[in-house]
Design an enzyme around this catalytic site. Structure first.
Site, PDB file in Angstrom:
ATOM      1  N   LYS A 119      -1.095  -3.882  -3.356  1.00  0.00           N
ATOM      2  CA  LYS A 119      -2.391  -3.305  -2.991  1.00  0.00           C
ATOM      3  C   LYS A 119      -2.467  -1.900  -3.557  1.00  0.00           C
ATOM      4  O   LYS A 119      -1.752  -1.006  -3.129  1.00  0.00           O
ATOM      5  CB  LYS A 119      -2.589  -3.269  -1.484  1.00  0.00           C
ATOM      6  CG  LYS A 119      -3.955  -2.683  -1.097  1.00  0.00           C
ATOM      7  CD  LYS A 119      -4.162  -2.613   0.379  1.00  0.00           C
ATOM      8  CE  LYS A 119      -5.549  -2.054   0.677  1.00  0.00           C
ATOM      9  NZ  LYS A 119      -5.701  -0.650   0.273  1.00  0.00           N
ATOM     10  N   GLN A 151      -9.063   3.308   0.611  1.00  0.00           N
ATOM     11  CA  GLN A 151     -10.292   3.178   1.360  1.00  0.00           C
ATOM     12  C   GLN A 151     -10.649   4.504   2.028  1.00  0.00           C
ATOM     13  O   GLN A 151      -9.760   5.291   2.375  1.00  0.00           O
ATOM     14  CB  GLN A 151     -10.167   2.092   2.435  1.00  0.00           C
ATOM     15  CG  GLN A 151     -10.307   0.681   1.906  1.00  0.00           C
ATOM     16  CD  GLN A 151      -9.161   0.291   0.993  1.00  0.00           C
ATOM     17  OE1 GLN A 151      -8.001   0.471   1.336  1.00  0.00           O
ATOM     18  NE2 GLN A 151      -9.477  -0.232  -0.169  1.00  0.00           N
ATOM     19  N   SER A 197       0.802  -1.203   0.000  1.00  0.00           N
ATOM     20  CA  SER A 197       0.000   0.000   0.000  1.00  0.00           C
ATOM     21  C   SER A 197       0.850   1.275   0.000  1.00  0.00           C
ATOM     22  O   SER A 197       1.498   1.584  -0.983  1.00  0.00           O
ATOM     23  CB  SER A 197      -0.943  -0.046   1.200  1.00  0.00           C
ATOM     24  OG  SER A 197      -2.054   0.759   0.989  1.00  0.00           O
TER      25      SER A 197
END
Length: 491
Positions: free
Chosen positions: A344, A348, A320
């Site tokens: 990833k 979100q 991420s």
């Protein structure tokens, strides 16, 4: 332009931090402040009557079924059911149909625990998990955490907790079983890639301090290289990084290594803060793409690059926000050393529901400066470098009744041979056959550690081998990835 944290903070990591809630990569709401956010989520309590009417008019008629089902359960079910449990069950049911492990419902307790963790410290085992292919999977153990000390590794699958299977549970439910108070033990059943049999690990929960940046100077061949390790992207990571980088530069470093190995990610704006110190304004450091495929580029105010060479260290536990940093530096033509990262590439957003609970929902994609989406693929290093084999070993599973002995052949023997070899003992082979040379190596290890020199690997000997291997890894001995990075930095 910088993604603003005024109303919300976009979180990159969809994994859940064991011992916190489920989610250092979950969700955090920021306090209101000046500025405009790219996405503004309004608490429903603040909506106007017109807004509510417009929203209700857009709802499908089939939602009446939810109300009918609620009434049927309350009126006819044989046992009493809590209203809140029914509502939360309906929310979780809708979210589960998205089949997105990074989208989940976070109740008020989870949100409170998350906020405590990201701002100070928390109690747990200190490992990020996510749901991958139906399995609760370790993304990364945190530095100096009980999980790291116990030898947990990225991509370890957690099959059961204290003897209870996790099959069919979502990440939040699994985390609820794993987390607990400081000083208590939890037994995890782990399946590790490359091994046929699962093994158990007993971990004592502890207080996990949120320290995210560590730095030192490595001196070699007349060069002083600053090494900054970022363990996750927490609330104060950006300022910690800036302070420690300034200190290294004041010491006159000749080059810099940014180490994000085992870093599962965190806050998007922190990754931005770090990249804005390295990526000049003539290229974006990040792109954000919405659901319609519209991508927006984000650039810094930096005039020029640093005047010293830089490389980035990554491994399979880098995810991420770590990948945002790594791929941006890679496209700026800096070396990335190590192993392909987690992969990833989604963002979100925390959407409050008005009662201290939130929905953490995937709303955006992040792209590299050049527009590459690394989700499911990861960032490939420019210089691939594995660690020694013992870095990837598993705990030795033996009993005093069934020790590993001469002339025995098994996967467990091979694993033990790799570990002993990593500690500097000559086992003669690592193919799983317990040879005379292996027996002699075991005896030598036992003598060196004041154990009875039986040449057999029982619980005590196996446990000590495992402990010394973990300590050697944590001490950074034989860190071939860092060594390779330092070797290549000035080429």
């Amino acid at each position: 332009m910088k993604l603003n944290q005024t109303k919300i903070i976009l979180i990159l990591i969809g994994a859940l931090l064991i011992g916190v809630l489920g989610g250092y990569g979950g969700v955090k709401l920021a306090q209101n402040s000046e500025g405009n956010a790219p996405l503004e989520i309004t608490n429903s309590e603040n909506e106007t009557d017109n807004d509510e009417e417009e929203s209700a008019a857009e709802l499908p008629a089939d939602l009446d079924k939810i109300s009918q089902t609620f009434d049927l359960i309350k009126s006819n079910y044989i046992e009493d059911v809590d209203d809140n449990e029914l509502v939360e069950g309906a929310i979780e049911g809708m979210l589960s149909t998205l089949e997105d492990p990074h989208t989940s419902y976070l109740d008020s307790e989870m949100m409170e625990q998350f906020n405590e963790q990201i701002e100070s410290s928390f109690e747990g085992i200190g490992a990020e998990v996510s749901e991958i292919d139906g399995y609760i999977t370790i993304m990364s153990p945190m530095k100096e955490s009980p999980a790291e000390k116990a030898g947990l590794r990225p991509n370890d699958q957690v099959l059961s907790v204290d003897g209870e299977s996790l099959e069919g549970l979502n990440v939040n439910e699994a985390v609820a079983k794993i987390r607990g108070e400081k000083g208590t033990d939890v037994v995890l059943e782990i399946q590790r890639s490359g091994t046929s049999d699962p093994f158990e690990v007993t971990i004592q929960r502890d207080t996990i301090p949120v320290e995210t940046v560590y730095s030192e100077v490595e001196s070699e061949d007349g060069k002083d290289t600053g090494v900054i390790q970022i363990t996750n992207f927490s609330e104060h990571t950006g300022e910690e990084f800036e302070e420690q980088l300034a200190d290294l530069e004041e010491q006159g470093i000749d080059g810099l290594v940014i180490d994000v190995r085992g870093n599962p990610g965190g806050l998007l704006d922190v990754a931005e803060e770090i990249l804005q110190q390295f990526v000049p304004s003539d290229m974006p450091y990040l792109q954000i793409e919405d659901a319609d495929g519209n991508a927006e580029e984000y650039v810094s105010n930096l005039d020029e690059e640093k005047d010293y060479p830089i490389s980035v260290l990554i491994d399979e536990g880098s995810a991420s926000a770590s990948e945002i940093v790594a791929v941006a530096m890679k496209e700026l033509n800096y070396d990335v050393v190590g192993e392909t990262s987690f992969g990833k590439g989604t963002v979100q957003q925390a959407i409050p529901l008005g009662d201290d609970s939130s929905i953490k929902m995937t709303t955006l994609k992040w792209l590299s400066p050049g527009g590459e989406w690394i989700d499911g693929k990861g960032v490939e290093p420019t210089i691939e470098q594995r660690q020694d084999d013992y870095y990837y070993s598993t705990p030795i599973q033996v009993t005093d009744d069934e020790p590993l002995t001469f002339d025995h052949t098994s996967e467990a023997v091979a694993n033990m041979q790799v570990m002993l070899s990593g500690l500097g003992y000559d086992t003669g082979r690592t193919d799983g056959y317990f040879s005379e040379e292996t027996e002699q190596a075991v005896e030598e290890f036992q003598e060196d550690n004041d154990l009875e020199a039986t040449g057999e690997v029982d619980e005590e000997t196996g446990g000590l081998i495992e402990t010394q291997v973990i300590e050697k890894i944590r001490d950074g001995e034989d860190d071939q990835q860092l060594e390779r990075s330092l070797e290549e930095l000035y080429q």
